[in-house]
Scaffold this motif. Structure first.
Motif, short mmCIF file in Angstrom:
data_model
loop_
_atom_site.label_atom_id
_atom_site.label_comp_id
_atom_site.label_asym_id
_atom_site.label_seq_id
_atom_site.Cartn_x
_atom_site.Cartn_y
_atom_site.Cartn_z
N LYS A 108 0.81 -1.21 0.00
CA LYS A 108 0.00 0.00 0.00
C LYS A 108 0.85 1.26 0.00
CE LYS A 108 -3.91 -2.13 2.44
NZ LYS A 108 -4.68 -2.18 3.71
N LYS A 109 1.99 1.21 0.68
CA LYS A 109 2.82 2.41 0.78
C LYS A 109 4.27 2.04 1.03
CE LYS A 109 3.41 6.74 3.28
NZ LYS A 109 2.95 7.61 4.40
N THR A 110 5.15 2.45 0.11
CA THR A 110 6.59 2.28 0.30
C THR A 110 7.14 3.54 0.95
OG1 THR A 110 6.79 0.84 -1.62
CG2 THR A 110 8.80 1.92 -0.85
N ILE A 111 7.90 3.39 2.01
CA ILE A 111 8.45 4.56 2.71
C ILE A 111 9.87 4.86 2.23
CG2 ILE A 111 9.05 5.52 4.96
CD1 ILE A 111 6.77 3.85 6.14
N PHE A 112 10.69 3.81 2.09
CA PHE A 112 12.05 3.95 1.57
C PHE A 112 12.22 2.98 0.41
CE2 PHE A 112 12.28 5.04 6.10
CZ PHE A 112 12.81 6.32 6.03
N SER A 113 12.53 3.50 -0.76
CA SER A 113 12.53 2.68 -1.97
C SER A 113 13.58 1.58 -1.94
CB SER A 113 12.73 3.56 -3.20
OG SER A 113 13.95 4.26 -3.12
N ASP A 114 14.69 1.81 -1.26
CA ASP A 114 15.76 0.81 -1.26
C ASP A 114 15.76 -0.07 -0.01
OD1 ASP A 114 16.74 1.69 -3.69
OD2 ASP A 114 17.99 3.24 -2.77
N SER A 115 14.66 -0.06 0.72
CA SER A 115 14.62 -0.84 1.96
C SER A 115 14.42 -2.32 1.67
CB SER A 115 13.49 -0.33 2.86
OG SER A 115 12.23 -0.51 2.22
N LEU A 116 14.77 -3.13 2.65
CA LEU A 116 14.55 -4.58 2.60
C LEU A 116 13.41 -4.91 3.54
CD1 LEU A 116 15.37 -7.52 1.89
CD2 LEU A 116 17.06 -7.38 3.74
N ASN A 117 12.36 -5.52 3.01
CA ASN A 117 11.19 -5.84 3.82
C ASN A 117 11.30 -7.25 4.40
OD1 ASN A 117 7.80 -6.83 3.21
ND2 ASN A 117 8.53 -5.72 4.98
N ILE A 118 11.38 -7.31 5.73
CA ILE A 118 11.30 -8.59 6.45
C ILE A 118 10.30 -8.37 7.58
CG2 ILE A 118 12.51 -10.40 7.69
CD1 ILE A 118 15.12 -9.44 6.50
N PRO A 119 9.06 -8.88 7.47
CA PRO A 119 8.06 -8.65 8.51
C PRO A 119 8.55 -9.08 9.88
CG PRO A 119 7.04 -9.58 6.55
CD PRO A 119 8.53 -9.64 6.32
N LEU A 120 8.15 -8.34 10.89
CA LEU A 120 8.63 -8.58 12.25
C LEU A 120 8.43 -10.02 12.69
CD1 LEU A 120 9.81 -7.61 14.90
CD2 LEU A 120 7.53 -6.75 15.54
N GLY A 121 7.28 -10.60 12.37
CA GLY A 121 7.02 -11.97 12.80
C GLY A 121 7.92 -13.01 12.16
N GLU A 122 8.64 -12.62 11.09
CA GLU A 122 9.55 -13.55 10.39
C GLU A 122 11.02 -13.22 10.63
OE1 GLU A 122 8.56 -13.39 6.23
OE2 GLU A 122 6.40 -13.46 6.61
N LEU A 123 11.28 -12.13 11.35
CA LEU A 123 12.64 -11.59 11.41
C LEU A 123 13.64 -12.53 12.07
CD1 LEU A 123 14.47 -9.22 10.76
CD2 LEU A 123 13.69 -8.09 12.87
N ARG A 124 13.27 -13.17 13.15
CA ARG A 124 14.22 -14.08 13.82
C ARG A 124 14.61 -15.23 12.90
NH1 ARG A 124 12.11 -16.36 19.09
NH2 ARG A 124 14.29 -16.95 19.42
N GLU A 125 13.65 -15.74 12.14
CA GLU A 125 13.94 -16.86 11.24
C GLU A 125 14.72 -16.40 10.01
OE1 GLU A 125 11.13 -17.87 14.09
OE2 GLU A 125 10.87 -16.28 12.60
N ARG A 126 14.61 -15.14 9.64
CA ARG A 126 15.25 -14.64 8.42
C ARG A 126 16.41 -13.67 8.71
NH1 ARG A 126 10.50 -12.34 4.72
NH2 ARG A 126 12.31 -11.92 3.39
N ILE A 127 16.93 -13.74 9.91
CA ILE A 127 17.94 -12.78 10.34
C ILE A 127 19.19 -12.81 9.46
CG2 ILE A 127 19.08 -14.33 11.99
CD1 ILE A 127 18.30 -10.59 12.54
N LYS A 128 19.51 -13.95 8.87
CA LYS A 128 20.70 -14.05 8.01
C LYS A 128 20.55 -13.26 6.72
CE LYS A 128 22.83 -16.82 10.84
NZ LYS A 128 23.97 -16.31 11.65
#
Length: 467
Positions: free
Chosen positions: A397-417
């Motif tokens: 719906k809305k991009t705040i920073f165009s070059d950001s990497l999206n990792i939802p908080l609920g997935e962050l521990r599993e995708r930390i690498k």
């Protein structure tokens, strides 16, 4: 912040009948007590984990709790139906498809419960789950209300995607969405317009995506304003219902199974939690996660190694059950004893109390997070890796920073690498609360190598895609 109690949403009183609504504001959950004053008997619908508010209510009317109805095995909170049955002898009613492990009486399509001048009638309304029911209340021969569980909400209907991998009855979301289409039209919309609608959830739940802040409605009002009751084809309904549903927290499947089995009694479980009065940090197991609920500014000034900052607030349970996996042990710490006691109770509302290794108050710690260099970030955004911990539908719906990497908080521990370690990291969400947790998770992994910053509430100043 309000204390953790079930608040009374409203009382509907007619001659010889009372409907009392209770609200758990943290989980946006509504439960109900239906009182026959002429017989001084009560039936509860979808009660929360702590049964004491219902016992106090029954005591006020000198009434007996004779039944508990579960509209379905809930995913977002733990019910006290089994404890109420054990404490009072009340009969538990649920649909026969639920496949429960506790003693119950089937309450299937066409089944009725009568007490006083009240008759409760079961409607099988699959869609949110295959075993969902709604309960029509008839009083003095007329339909007066319907308790819709997670089938019909105010302004929305229940999501159909929670049973693809949990529960004894698994079903594809498309299949359940089609069942929801017919449950709404063949059951709900055939009730009289003046019938009151009492759902199991209000705005803020993850069991739907567009709920109103209202706590009740009527069938007629919902026909006019609820998108899910408007004229449309079945295919169009399915497409709209499935699109952009909220994320599914890790604890949802666990709670479905726990509610099918029946949870242990609330107060004894609270007494089992180990509370440390004098913390010696050296005795803590370094392999056990620390959940620190103190305000983010205090957390950043000093916390225990590896701690995750899930801030004390309205969404504590949701993020605890999204970040911490079911059956994963964790330490729970807060700013003072009062908050700690409340958070233990709130942890139990999603069935996580057994996973608390120990609970204690924390005042400071040896680990400090650096202060966000906001002006330098504004001038030199390319010098940072920006991690967006919002959910995917929010990013669409809305991009705040165009070059950001999206990792939802609920997935962050599993995708930390997936988080690059080459540049300082800036973490943001939509308003600041999730980024506190997200930055603490990344700092626990990368903080010794590179600075990790929390953009916090400053994210509101960034309205375009890139600054």
């Amino acid at each position: 912040m309000p204390r953790f109690v079930l608040t009374k949403g409203f009382t509907l009183k007619t001659i010889k009948m009372i409907i009392e609504q209770f609200k758990d504001e943290f989980l946006a959950h509504y439960s109900y007590a239906i009182v026959s004053e002429c017989e001084q008997k009560i039936i509860l619908i979808d009660p929360s984990r702590n049964p004491e508010p219902y016992y106090e209510f029954a005591k006020k009317f000198e009434a007996e709790i004779i039944g508990v109805i579960e509209t379905h095995p809930h995913a977002d909170f733990v019910s006290s139906h089994l404890q109420i049955h054990q404490d009072t002898g009340a009969t538990i009613y649920a649909h026969s498809l639920t496949g429960v492990a506790y003693p119950f009486t089937p309450f299937d399509e066409g089944d009725e419960i009568s007490f006083g001048k009240i008759k409760l009638k079961s409607l099988h309304t699959p869609g949110h789950s295959p075993d969902s029911i709604s309960i029509v209340l008839e009083h003095d021969g007329r339909d007066k209300a319907v308790f819709t569980g997670d089938t019909l909400f105010i302004g929305d209907c229940g999501r159909p995607d929670l049973r693809e991998s949990v529960g004894n009855l698994q079903a594809k979301r498309e299949e359940l969405a089609r069942k929801m289409y017919h449950s709404l039209r063949d059951k709900m919309m055939k009730l009289a317009d003046e019938v009151l609608v009492y759902p199991a959830h209000g705005s803020g739940t993850l069991c739907g995506k567009a709920l109103s802040t209202a706590n009740s409605s009527t069938i007629g009002a919902e026909k006019l304003s609820n998108w899910s009751l408007q004229e449309m084809t079945e295919d169009d309904f399915v497409k709209e219902l499935i699109a952009d549903q909220p994320f599914i927290p890790k604890y949802f499947g666990f709670d479905v199974d726990l509610n099918r089995k029946g949870a242990a009694a609330f107060s004894p479980q609270m007494e089992k939690v180990k509370v440390l009065n004098n913390l010696d940090a050296e005795v803590l197991d370094a392999d056990v996660l620390v959940v620190d609920a103190r305000p983010e500014n205090i957390f950043k000034e000093g916390h225990l190694p590896g701690a995750v900052n899930i801030v004390y607030g309205k969404k504590f349970e949701t993020w605890l059950g999204s970040i911490v996996r079911p059956r994963e042990k964790f330490y729970l710490t807060a700013a003072d004893q009062e908050q700690l006691a409340e958070l233990i109770r709130r942890t139990a509302s999603i069935g996580y109390e057994d996973f608390i290794e120990a609970a204690f108050v924390t005042y400071t710690g040896d680990v400090i997070m650096p202060v966000m260099p906001l002006e330098y970030f504004i001038s030199n955004p390319e010098a940072f890796t920006v991690i967006d911990v919002r959910n995917e539908n929010e990013v669409k719906k809305k991009t705040i920073f165009s070059d950001s990497l999206n990792i939802p908080l609920g997935e962050l521990r599993e995708r930390i690498k997936e988080v690059p370690a080459g540049k300082p990291v800036v973490v943001h969400c939509a308003g600041g609360s999730r980024s506190a947790a997200g930055s603490s998770i990344i700092a626990a992994e990368l903080g010794a190598e590179i600075p990790v910053y929390d953009l916090g509430g400053a994210v509101r100043d960034f309205s375009s895609a890139e600054k």
